[in-house]
Design an enzyme around this catalytic site. Structure first.
Site, PDB file in Angstrom:
ATOM      1  N   ARG A 184      12.751   4.750  12.954  1.00  0.00           N
ATOM      2  CA  ARG A 184      11.683   5.662  13.000  1.00  0.00           C
ATOM      3  C   ARG A 184      10.354   5.183  14.058  1.00  0.00           C
ATOM      4  NH1 ARG A 184       8.962   5.181   7.225  1.00  0.00           N
ATOM      5  NH2 ARG A 184       7.734   6.729   7.998  1.00  0.00           N
ATOM      6  N   ALA A 209       2.866  -0.588   5.132  1.00  0.00           N
ATOM      7  CA  ALA A 209       2.388  -0.683   6.688  1.00  0.00           C
ATOM      8  C   ALA A 209       1.925  -1.847   6.927  1.00  0.00           C
ATOM      9  CB  ALA A 209       1.237   0.488   6.914  1.00  0.00           C
ATOM     10  N   ARG A 211       5.267  10.826  -2.544  1.00  0.00           N
ATOM     11  CA  ARG A 211       4.945  10.556  -1.307  1.00  0.00           C
ATOM     12  C   ARG A 211       6.246  10.905  -0.281  1.00  0.00           C
ATOM     13  NH1 ARG A 211       4.661   4.658   1.352  1.00  0.00           N
ATOM     14  NH2 ARG A 211       3.810   5.402   3.470  1.00  0.00           N
ATOM     15  N   PRO A 247       0.767  -1.120   0.161  1.00  0.00           N
ATOM     16  CA  PRO A 247       0.066  -0.131  -0.006  1.00  0.00           C
ATOM     17  C   PRO A 247       1.006   1.309   0.065  1.00  0.00           C
ATOM     18  CG  PRO A 247      -0.124  -1.085   2.222  1.00  0.00           C
ATOM     19  CD  PRO A 247       0.566  -1.897   1.251  1.00  0.00           C
ATOM     20  N   ASN A 248       0.261   1.848  -0.806  1.00  0.00           N
ATOM     21  CA  ASN A 248       0.745   3.578  -0.925  1.00  0.00           C
ATOM     22  C   ASN A 248       2.280   3.669  -1.806  1.00  0.00           C
ATOM     23  OD1 ASN A 248      -0.896   4.725   0.708  1.00  0.00           O
ATOM     24  ND2 ASN A 248      -0.163   3.800   2.637  1.00  0.00           N
ATOM     25  N   ASN A 275       7.594  -5.393  -0.666  1.00  0.00           N
ATOM     26  CA  ASN A 275       7.761  -4.261   0.255  1.00  0.00           C
ATOM     27  C   ASN A 275       6.004  -4.292   0.750  1.00  0.00           C
ATOM     28  OD1 ASN A 275       7.462  -1.981   1.854  1.00  0.00           O
ATOM     29  ND2 ASN A 275       8.904  -0.917   0.381  1.00  0.00           N
ATOM     30  N   ARG A 280       6.717   0.970  13.808  1.00  0.00           N
ATOM     31  CA  ARG A 280       7.530   0.422  12.610  1.00  0.00           C
ATOM     32  C   ARG A 280       8.642  -0.626  13.115  1.00  0.00           C
ATOM     33  NH1 ARG A 280       5.112   3.770   8.761  1.00  0.00           N
ATOM     34  NH2 ARG A 280       4.883   5.880   9.263  1.00  0.00           N
ATOM     35  N   ASP A 307       0.956 -15.441   7.491  1.00  0.00           N
ATOM     36  CA  ASP A 307       0.267 -16.801   6.954  1.00  0.00           C
ATOM     37  C   ASP A 307       0.396 -16.904   5.545  1.00  0.00           C
ATOM     38  OD1 ASP A 307      -0.013 -16.992   9.641  1.00  0.00           O
ATOM     39  OD2 ASP A 307      -2.169 -16.827   9.446  1.00  0.00           O
ATOM     40  N   TYR A 357      11.378   8.523   1.482  1.00  0.00           N
ATOM     41  CA  TYR A 357      11.124   7.746   0.669  1.00  0.00           C
ATOM     42  C   TYR A 357      12.288   7.687  -0.509  1.00  0.00           C
ATOM     43  CZ  TYR A 357       7.720   5.936   3.990  1.00  0.00           C
ATOM     44  OH  TYR A 357       7.008   5.299   4.942  1.00  0.00           O
ATOM     45  N   HIS A 387      12.317  -2.483   2.756  1.00  0.00           N
ATOM     46  CA  HIS A 387      11.905  -1.136   3.191  1.00  0.00           C
ATOM     47  C   HIS A 387      12.675  -0.167   2.637  1.00  0.00           C
ATOM     48  CE1 HIS A 387       8.617  -3.141   5.492  1.00  0.00           C
ATOM     49  NE2 HIS A 387       9.836  -3.790   6.172  1.00  0.00           N
ATOM     50  N   LEU A 388      12.235   0.888   2.176  1.00  0.00           N
ATOM     51  CA  LEU A 388      13.055   1.939   1.574  1.00  0.00           C
ATOM     52  C   LEU A 388      13.893   2.620   2.753  1.00  0.00           C
ATOM     53  CD1 LEU A 388      10.491   2.893  -0.777  1.00  0.00           C
ATOM     54  CD2 LEU A 388      12.741   2.786  -1.654  1.00  0.00           C
ATOM     55  N   SER A 389      12.891   2.997   3.750  1.00  0.00           N
ATOM     56  CA  SER A 389      13.385   3.913   4.808  1.00  0.00           C
ATOM     57  C   SER A 389      14.003   2.703   5.928  1.00  0.00           C
ATOM     58  CB  SER A 389      12.292   4.431   5.194  1.00  0.00           C
ATOM     59  OG  SER A 389      11.285   3.666   5.839  1.00  0.00           O
ATOM     60  N   HIS A 432       3.699  -4.149   9.525  1.00  0.00           N
ATOM     61  CA  HIS A 432       3.387  -4.000  10.765  1.00  0.00           C
ATOM     62  C   HIS A 432       2.215  -4.663  11.684  1.00  0.00           C
ATOM     63  CE1 HIS A 432       6.763  -1.654  10.011  1.00  0.00           C
ATOM     64  NE2 HIS A 432       5.911  -0.894   9.357  1.00  0.00           N
ATOM     65  N   GLU A 451      11.941  -9.213   2.423  1.00  0.00           N
ATOM     66  CA  GLU A 451      11.135  -8.178   2.917  1.00  0.00           C
ATOM     67  C   GLU A 451      12.198  -7.042   2.834  1.00  0.00           C
ATOM     68  OE1 GLU A 451       9.057  -8.387   6.957  1.00  0.00           O
ATOM     69  OE2 GLU A 451       9.896  -6.322   7.070  1.00  0.00           O
TER      70      GLU A 451
HETATM   71  C1  DQA Z   1       7.901   1.282   4.395  1.00  0.00           C
HETATM   72  C2  DQA Z   1       8.045   1.432   5.688  1.00  0.00           C
HETATM   73  C3  DQA Z   1       6.544   1.207   6.060  1.00  0.00           C
HETATM   74  O1  DQA Z   1       6.837   1.448   7.532  1.00  0.00           O
HETATM   75  C4  DQA Z   1       5.613   2.287   5.722  1.00  0.00           C
HETATM   76  O2  DQA Z   1       4.446   1.940   6.308  1.00  0.00           O
HETATM   77  C5  DQA Z   1       5.714   2.167   4.079  1.00  0.00           C
HETATM   78  C6  DQA Z   1       6.871   2.053   3.603  1.00  0.00           C
HETATM   79  C7  DQA Z   1       9.393   1.692   3.484  1.00  0.00           C
HETATM   80  O3  DQA Z   1       9.660   1.133   2.355  1.00  0.00           O
HETATM   81  O4  DQA Z   1      10.184   2.014   4.206  1.00  0.00           O
HETATM   82  O5  DQA Z   1       4.671   2.314   3.557  1.00  0.00           O
HETATM   83  O6  DQA Z   1       7.610  -0.338   3.894  1.00  0.00           O
END
Ligand code: DQA
Length: 148
Positions: free
Chosen positions: A108, A78, A19, A11-12, A75, A112, A88, A24, A101-103, A81, A99
């Site tokens: 943070r 959110a 964003r 998502p997002n 990725n 997270r 599952d 990011y 994550h960009l950040s 978390h 897995e």
């Molecule tokens: C994220 C980190 C997550 O906590 C956040 O909700 C995201 C992006 C990252 O790529 O850093 O949507 O997955």
């Protein structure tokens, strides 16, 4: 047989580029997909990229990947978390999943710091921006014994 990898964005992440670029980066999702695809080609890896903002759709994509992919770079945004259902799904498909994550999620907000998914993944990469996706592909290649 060349390896096939699912590159899955949660998502997002469709908003990347605009964003919170200070968190990011300015690279768009299409640019990430292109950069990972061209890196993958160097190793003869076929990459298929997908994105969804919906938990159930992400689960469906993982289930389908069971039938064609050798591994996945994911990725989960959110949902990392919060989602027992995605955890599952990952443990149910018996595919190596990295897995990503960009950040740096550990630097943070406290909410997270916890990943429900990392324990059922091959490992977690966090904090290296878009280049983390290349590291994730290295991690899969290494797990298959395809890197020196
Ligand atoms: C994220 C980190 C997550 O906590 C956040 O909700 C995201 C992006 C990252 O790529 O850093 O949507 O997955």
């Amino acid at each position: 047989m060349s390896k096939k990898v699912l590159l899955l964005h949660g998502p997002n992440l469709n908003l990347l580029g605009t964003r919170e670029p200070e968190v990011y980066g300015k690279t768009t999702l299409d640019e990430i997909n292109q950069r990972v695809a061209s890196y993958a080609r160097k190793f003869g890896v076929e990459l298929r990229a997908e994105q969804s903002n919906h938990e159930g759709a992400l689960i469906d994509i993982l289930h389908v990947a069971r039938n064609w992919a050798d591994g996945a770079i994911f990725n989960p945004g959110a949902y990392t978390h919060t989602s027992i259902a995605l955890r599952d799904a990952i443990s149910g498909i018996h595919l190596p999943v990295v897995e990503i994550h960009l950040s740096n999620v550990h630097a943070r907000e406290e909410f997270r710091h916890k990943s429900l998914l990392a324990p059922v993944c091959l490992g977690q990469i966090s904090g290296f921006g878009w280049r983390g996706y290349l590291l994730a592909l290295d991690a899969l290649l290494g797990s298959w014994g395809l890197l020196d």
